[in-house]
Design a protein around this motif. Structure first.
Motif, short mmCIF file in Angstrom:
data_model
loop_
_atom_site.label_atom_id
_atom_site.label_comp_id
_atom_site.label_asym_id
_atom_site.label_seq_id
_atom_site.Cartn_x
_atom_site.Cartn_y
_atom_site.Cartn_z
N GLY A 93 0.83 -1.19 0.00
CA GLY A 93 0.00 0.00 0.00
C GLY A 93 0.86 1.24 0.00
O GLY A 93 2.01 1.21 0.45
N HIS A 94 0.33 2.35 -0.51
CA HIS A 94 1.06 3.62 -0.57
C HIS A 94 0.21 4.73 0.03
O HIS A 94 -0.99 4.79 -0.21
N VAL A 95 0.84 5.58 0.81
CA VAL A 95 0.18 6.75 1.38
C VAL A 95 1.02 7.97 1.02
O VAL A 95 2.22 7.99 1.26
N ARG A 96 0.38 8.97 0.44
CA ARG A 96 1.08 10.22 0.09
C ARG A 96 0.82 11.23 1.19
O ARG A 96 -0.32 11.63 1.44
N LEU A 97 1.90 11.67 1.85
CA LEU A 97 1.82 12.57 3.00
C LEU A 97 2.64 13.82 2.72
O LEU A 97 3.83 13.74 2.39
N LEU A 98 2.03 15.00 2.86
CA LEU A 98 2.72 16.28 2.72
C LEU A 98 2.87 16.91 4.10
O LEU A 98 1.98 16.77 4.94
N SER A 99 3.98 17.61 4.33
CA SER A 99 4.22 18.17 5.66
C SER A 99 4.95 19.49 5.58
O SER A 99 5.74 19.73 4.66
N ASN A 100 4.72 20.35 6.58
CA ASN A 100 5.50 21.58 6.67
C ASN A 100 6.87 21.29 7.29
O ASN A 100 7.16 20.17 7.70
N THR A 101 7.72 22.30 7.36
CA THR A 101 9.11 22.11 7.78
C THR A 101 9.22 21.60 9.22
O THR A 101 9.98 20.68 9.51
N ALA A 102 8.46 22.21 10.14
CA ALA A 102 8.58 21.86 11.55
C ALA A 102 8.29 20.39 11.78
O ALA A 102 9.05 19.68 12.46
N ALA A 103 7.20 19.89 11.21
CA ALA A 103 6.83 18.49 11.43
C ALA A 103 7.79 17.53 10.75
O ALA A 103 8.16 16.49 11.30
N ILE A 104 8.24 17.89 9.54
CA ILE A 104 9.08 16.97 8.78
C ILE A 104 10.47 16.85 9.40
O ILE A 104 11.15 15.82 9.26
N ASN A 105 10.91 17.89 10.12
CA ASN A 105 12.23 17.85 10.74
C ASN A 105 12.21 17.36 12.17
O ASN A 105 13.15 16.71 12.62
N GLU A 106 11.15 17.67 12.91
CA GLU A 106 11.16 17.42 14.34
C GLU A 106 10.24 16.32 14.83
O GLU A 106 10.56 15.62 15.79
N ALA A 143 -2.85 14.48 -2.55
CA ALA A 143 -2.21 13.81 -1.41
C ALA A 143 -3.31 13.25 -0.52
O ALA A 143 -4.43 13.77 -0.48
N ASP A 144 -2.98 12.19 0.21
CA ASP A 144 -3.95 11.60 1.13
C ASP A 144 -4.07 12.42 2.40
O ASP A 144 -5.18 12.67 2.89
N LEU A 145 -2.90 12.84 2.94
CA LEU A 145 -2.86 13.51 4.23
C LEU A 145 -1.88 14.67 4.20
O LEU A 145 -0.96 14.69 3.38
N GLY A 146 -2.07 15.62 5.10
CA GLY A 146 -1.13 16.71 5.24
C GLY A 146 -0.95 17.07 6.70
O GLY A 146 -1.85 16.89 7.51
N VAL A 147 0.23 17.59 7.03
CA VAL A 147 0.49 18.14 8.36
C VAL A 147 0.76 19.62 8.18
O VAL A 147 1.72 20.00 7.49
#
Length: 303
Positions: A93-106, A143-147
């Motif tokens: 299965g594949h999930v496409r997740l997009l995130s801002n800088t804070a979440a993707i780094n920390e 995208a499926d989800l985003g932060v």
């Protein structure tokens, strides 16, 4: 008209990236093969699906219709895979997740590492973007989800709390601002900045706040990642703004001073967003459960 799933995925990747070359790379396909497939789709329909130019390619009105239906087909396929996976292990299965800088780094690295280790049959396509761009992509089904930070206009998206985040100023220990307990963003706009590299969602966010004040930031240098930024700041090159979690971690080994920002936008709640959580594939719903579970510890106060 015979489009297979490879054609549909390729066309979606081209539409998402705005480039046949980038779309081919994301599809793990040679450029010549990707171009031939798209030409084959256009020949089968008898109409152009892409407007090609120097700056890339974008869908024509007919191409946008293909994008819409391709999303529906591939989304339904993901739902089928997720449901069948409950009966037969091994389906990917594949999930496409997009995130801002804070979440993707920390925040995301540890959470995703735990999730992926426990779910070897699920792959995650993770990409950094600015919060407003994430909302647009999720709303459009790219995208499926985003932060995102909850201060962005979320439109009709559904949200669930993820983590608390605060932006802070970092300066060298001997910098005049190091003696301050708190500063306003507007009062430091004349300072030379150490910024994050072009394309950073956090840097775009800060640039937008500077623009609202009728100013622009002056960069001595741009680096990739908050920790690298703190190391350059330590040398007295300039000042920088990073998430507090990154600043406190860097302060353990760097001679920097962390100074609070008094602006109302400095503390932020990060949220997970989707068009409808109930409509997600089983794989994506499982990821949502992991990301929204209580964190073991959270050093950042939402106040």
């Amino acid at each position: 008209m015979r489009f297979d799933l490879t054609d549909l995925r390729l066309f979606l990747h081209v539409a998402e990236t705005g480039s046949i070359t980038a779309g081919a790379e994301r599809s793990a396909m040679a450029l010549a093969s990707a171009s031939a497939r798209i030409r084959g789709m256009e020949d089968a329909l008898g109409i152009p699906l892409l407007e090609r130019g120097r700056r890339g390619a974008r869908p024509t009105p007919a191409g946008r219709a293909v994008v819409h239906h391709a999303r529906l087909v591939l989304h339904q396929l993901e739902r089928m895979r997720g449901e069948l996976n409950e009966y037969a292990r091994g389906l990917k299965g594949h999930v496409r997740l997009l995130s801002n800088t804070a979440a993707i780094n920390e925040f995301l690295p540890d959470a995703l590492a735990v999730f992926l280790a426990a779910n070897p049959n699920i792959d995650i396509d993770l990409e950094e973007r600015a919060s407003h761009a994430i909302v647009e992509a999720v709303a459009a089904g790219l995208a499926d989800l985003g932060v995102v930070a909850d201060m962005v206009d979320l439109g009709g998206l559904e949200i669930r709390p993820f983590r608390s985040d605060r932006l802070v100023l970092v300066v060298a220990k001997d910098h005049p601002l190091a003696a301050q307990s708190s500063v306003a963003f507007a009062d430091i706009l004349d300072e030379p900045f150490v910024g994050l590299s072009s394309g950073s969602a956090l840097q775009e966010y800060l640039n937008a706040h500077a623009a609202r004040a009728g100013r622009s930031l002056s960069f001595r240098v741009r680096v990739r990642g908050p920790i690298a930024l703190c190391r350059v700041v330590e040398r007295g090159v300039g000042i920088g703004i990073v998430p507090e979690t990154a600043a406190l971690r860097a302060a353990e080994s760097s001679a920097i001073q962390v100074v609070s920002l008094s602006d109302s936008w400095a503390p932020r709640l990060l949220v997970l967003c989707a068009r409808r959580f109930d409509d997600l594939s089983a794989h994506a719903r499982r990821l949502v459960d992991e990301l929204t579970a209580p964190a073991p510890s959270n050093p950042v106060s939402p106040d």
